[in-house]
Write a protein that holds these residues in place. Structure first.
Motif, PDB file in Angstrom:
ATOM      1  N   GLY A   9       0.857  -1.176   0.000  1.00  0.00           N
ATOM      2  CA  GLY A   9       0.000   0.000   0.000  1.00  0.00           C
ATOM      3  C   GLY A   9       0.893   1.226   0.000  1.00  0.00           C
ATOM      4  O   GLY A   9       1.748   1.377   0.870  1.00  0.00           O
ATOM      5  N   SER A  10       0.722   2.082  -0.999  1.00  0.00           N
ATOM      6  CA  SER A  10       1.591   3.237  -1.175  1.00  0.00           C
ATOM      7  C   SER A  10       0.775   4.412  -1.696  1.00  0.00           C
ATOM      8  O   SER A  10      -0.042   4.240  -2.593  1.00  0.00           O
ATOM      9  CB  SER A  10       2.700   2.893  -2.170  1.00  0.00           C
ATOM     10  OG  SER A  10       3.602   3.947  -2.350  1.00  0.00           O
ATOM     11  N   LYS A  11       1.009   5.578  -1.141  1.00  0.00           N
ATOM     12  CA  LYS A  11       0.277   6.770  -1.583  1.00  0.00           C
ATOM     13  C   LYS A  11       1.039   7.521  -2.672  1.00  0.00           C
ATOM     14  O   LYS A  11       0.478   7.887  -3.692  1.00  0.00           O
ATOM     15  CB  LYS A  11       0.036   7.688  -0.389  1.00  0.00           C
ATOM     16  CG  LYS A  11      -0.723   8.950  -0.714  1.00  0.00           C
ATOM     17  CD  LYS A  11      -0.955   9.776   0.533  1.00  0.00           C
ATOM     18  CE  LYS A  11      -1.606  11.101   0.182  1.00  0.00           C
ATOM     19  NZ  LYS A  11      -1.710  11.970   1.354  1.00  0.00           N
ATOM     20  N   THR A  15       6.682   3.591  -1.033  1.00  0.00           N
ATOM     21  CA  THR A  15       6.548   2.204  -0.577  1.00  0.00           C
ATOM     22  C   THR A  15       6.442   1.259  -1.768  1.00  0.00           C
ATOM     23  O   THR A  15       6.906   0.124  -1.697  1.00  0.00           O
ATOM     24  CB  THR A  15       5.352   2.051   0.377  1.00  0.00           C
ATOM     25  OG1 THR A  15       5.539   2.964   1.470  1.00  0.00           O
ATOM     26  CG2 THR A  15       5.252   0.642   0.932  1.00  0.00           C
ATOM     27  N   GLY A  54       3.366  -1.574   3.822  1.00  0.00           N
ATOM     28  CA  GLY A  54       2.486  -0.417   3.823  1.00  0.00           C
ATOM     29  C   GLY A  54       3.219   0.818   4.297  1.00  0.00           C
ATOM     30  O   GLY A  54       4.042   0.761   5.213  1.00  0.00           O
ATOM     31  N   TYR A  57       1.555   6.724   7.671  1.00  0.00           N
ATOM     32  CA  TYR A  57       1.105   8.111   7.639  1.00  0.00           C
ATOM     33  C   TYR A  57       0.511   8.414   9.012  1.00  0.00           C
ATOM     34  O   TYR A  57      -0.445   7.754   9.426  1.00  0.00           O
ATOM     35  CB  TYR A  57       0.034   8.338   6.561  1.00  0.00           C
ATOM     36  CG  TYR A  57       0.534   8.044   5.171  1.00  0.00           C
ATOM     37  CD1 TYR A  57       1.358   8.954   4.519  1.00  0.00           C
ATOM     38  CD2 TYR A  57       0.212   6.854   4.531  1.00  0.00           C
ATOM     39  CE1 TYR A  57       1.835   8.691   3.244  1.00  0.00           C
ATOM     40  CE2 TYR A  57       0.680   6.580   3.260  1.00  0.00           C
ATOM     41  CZ  TYR A  57       1.494   7.503   2.623  1.00  0.00           C
ATOM     42  OH  TYR A  57       1.967   7.233   1.371  1.00  0.00           O
ATOM     43  N   TRP A  61      -0.679   2.507   9.473  1.00  0.00           N
ATOM     44  CA  TRP A  61      -0.251   1.698   8.335  1.00  0.00           C
ATOM     45  C   TRP A  61      -1.232   1.906   7.195  1.00  0.00           C
ATOM     46  O   TRP A  61      -2.448   2.023   7.418  1.00  0.00           O
ATOM     47  CB  TRP A  61      -0.224   0.238   8.768  1.00  0.00           C
ATOM     48  CG  TRP A  61       0.696  -0.659   8.019  1.00  0.00           C
ATOM     49  CD1 TRP A  61       1.945  -0.377   7.569  1.00  0.00           C
ATOM     50  CD2 TRP A  61       0.440  -2.018   7.675  1.00  0.00           C
ATOM     51  NE1 TRP A  61       2.501  -1.472   6.959  1.00  0.00           N
ATOM     52  CE2 TRP A  61       1.586  -2.502   7.016  1.00  0.00           C
ATOM     53  CE3 TRP A  61      -0.625  -2.876   7.860  1.00  0.00           C
ATOM     54  CZ2 TRP A  61       1.693  -3.800   6.540  1.00  0.00           C
ATOM     55  CZ3 TRP A  61      -0.525  -4.170   7.392  1.00  0.00           C
ATOM     56  CH2 TRP A  61       0.613  -4.630   6.740  1.00  0.00           C
ATOM     57  N   HIS A  62      -0.753   1.934   5.977  1.00  0.00           N
ATOM     58  CA  HIS A  62      -1.572   2.225   4.799  1.00  0.00           C
ATOM     59  C   HIS A  62      -2.844   1.373   4.778  1.00  0.00           C
ATOM     60  O   HIS A  62      -2.810   0.167   5.019  1.00  0.00           O
ATOM     61  CB  HIS A  62      -0.755   1.982   3.525  1.00  0.00           C
ATOM     62  CG  HIS A  62      -1.375   2.573   2.308  1.00  0.00           C
ATOM     63  ND1 HIS A  62      -2.400   1.958   1.622  1.00  0.00           N
ATOM     64  CD2 HIS A  62      -1.129   3.728   1.656  1.00  0.00           C
ATOM     65  CE1 HIS A  62      -2.742   2.704   0.590  1.00  0.00           C
ATOM     66  NE2 HIS A  62      -1.982   3.778   0.594  1.00  0.00           N
ATOM     67  N   ARG A  63      -3.940   2.011   4.466  1.00  0.00           N
ATOM     68  CA  ARG A  63      -5.254   1.371   4.500  1.00  0.00           C
ATOM     69  C   ARG A  63      -5.337   0.116   3.631  1.00  0.00           C
ATOM     70  O   ARG A  63      -5.924  -0.895   4.029  1.00  0.00           O
ATOM     71  CB  ARG A  63      -6.302   2.385   4.063  1.00  0.00           C
ATOM     72  CG  ARG A  63      -7.697   1.880   4.105  1.00  0.00           C
ATOM     73  CD  ARG A  63      -8.643   2.969   3.659  1.00  0.00           C
ATOM     74  NE  ARG A  63     -10.005   2.576   3.946  1.00  0.00           N
ATOM     75  CZ  ARG A  63     -11.027   3.371   3.830  1.00  0.00           C
ATOM     76  NH1 ARG A  63     -10.846   4.621   3.440  1.00  0.00           N
ATOM     77  NH2 ARG A  63     -12.236   2.959   4.092  1.00  0.00           N
TER      78      ARG A  63
END
Length: 168
Positions: A9-11, A15, A54, A57, A61-63
């Motif tokens: 999971g990366s925005k 990541t 993940g 943020y 941890w990333h959703r």
């Protein structure tokens, strides 16, 4: 040849790049590795081991990483699994084993993961959105450490190669 899924999971891509580094390092140990966004990754049944990475943020941890683990708890309990967090914007991840953030620690216990690790993160100077754009003024940089990733991959490979006692 063992098949390993690296789901992430990366925005903003930091990541995602770390997941590719992990996949490449595991492939160097002779594994067949597939690296995919957690939201598009298939169920883990077709893999012998799984790494879920993940981004962090605000200590969360990333959703999509959390969601992947929660959707596949039953199967992940039957496979070797490692959870990875990416996020500190300094060299603290390299200096010592940081404790897992609460989301990751809870999921490690829930699925019986073999391990977890936190790697340094990346923040681009032109990061968008609040608070990333504010943080980028003083904390922009890349703390992902290729040597740290290779050490993690070597530990995963050693764990996978080690004989396991049968459980009843």
């Amino acid at each position: 040849m063992l098949r390993i899924l690296v789901a992430y999971g990366s925005k903003d891509g930091g990541t995602a790049g770390l997941a590719e580094m992990i996949g490449d390092a595991l492939a160097d140990h002779g594994y067949d590795v597939e690296v995919l966004p957690a939201g598009k990754a298939p169920p883990p049944e077709g893999y012998d081991a799984v790494v879920v990475a993940g981004a962090l943020y605000a200590n969360h941890w990333h959703r999509s990483a959390r969601r992947y683990v929660r959707l596949h708890v039953k199967t992940l309990r039957t496979r070797p699994v490692w959870l990875v967090a990416s996020g500190p914007l300094d060299d603290s991840a390299r200096k010592g084993n940081l404790p897992a953030v609460p989301h990751v620690a809870e999921l490690v216990e829930r699925i019986g993961a073999r391990g977890e690790v936190t790697f340094g993160g990346r923040l681009l100077p032109d990061a968008k959105g609040f608070p990333a754009s504010v943080m980028a003024r003083t904390h922009a940089g890349d703390w992902r450490d290729a040597d740290h990733v290779r050490e993690f991959a070597a530990a995963v490979a050693a764990d996978l190669a080690a004989p396991r006692a049968a459980t009843s």
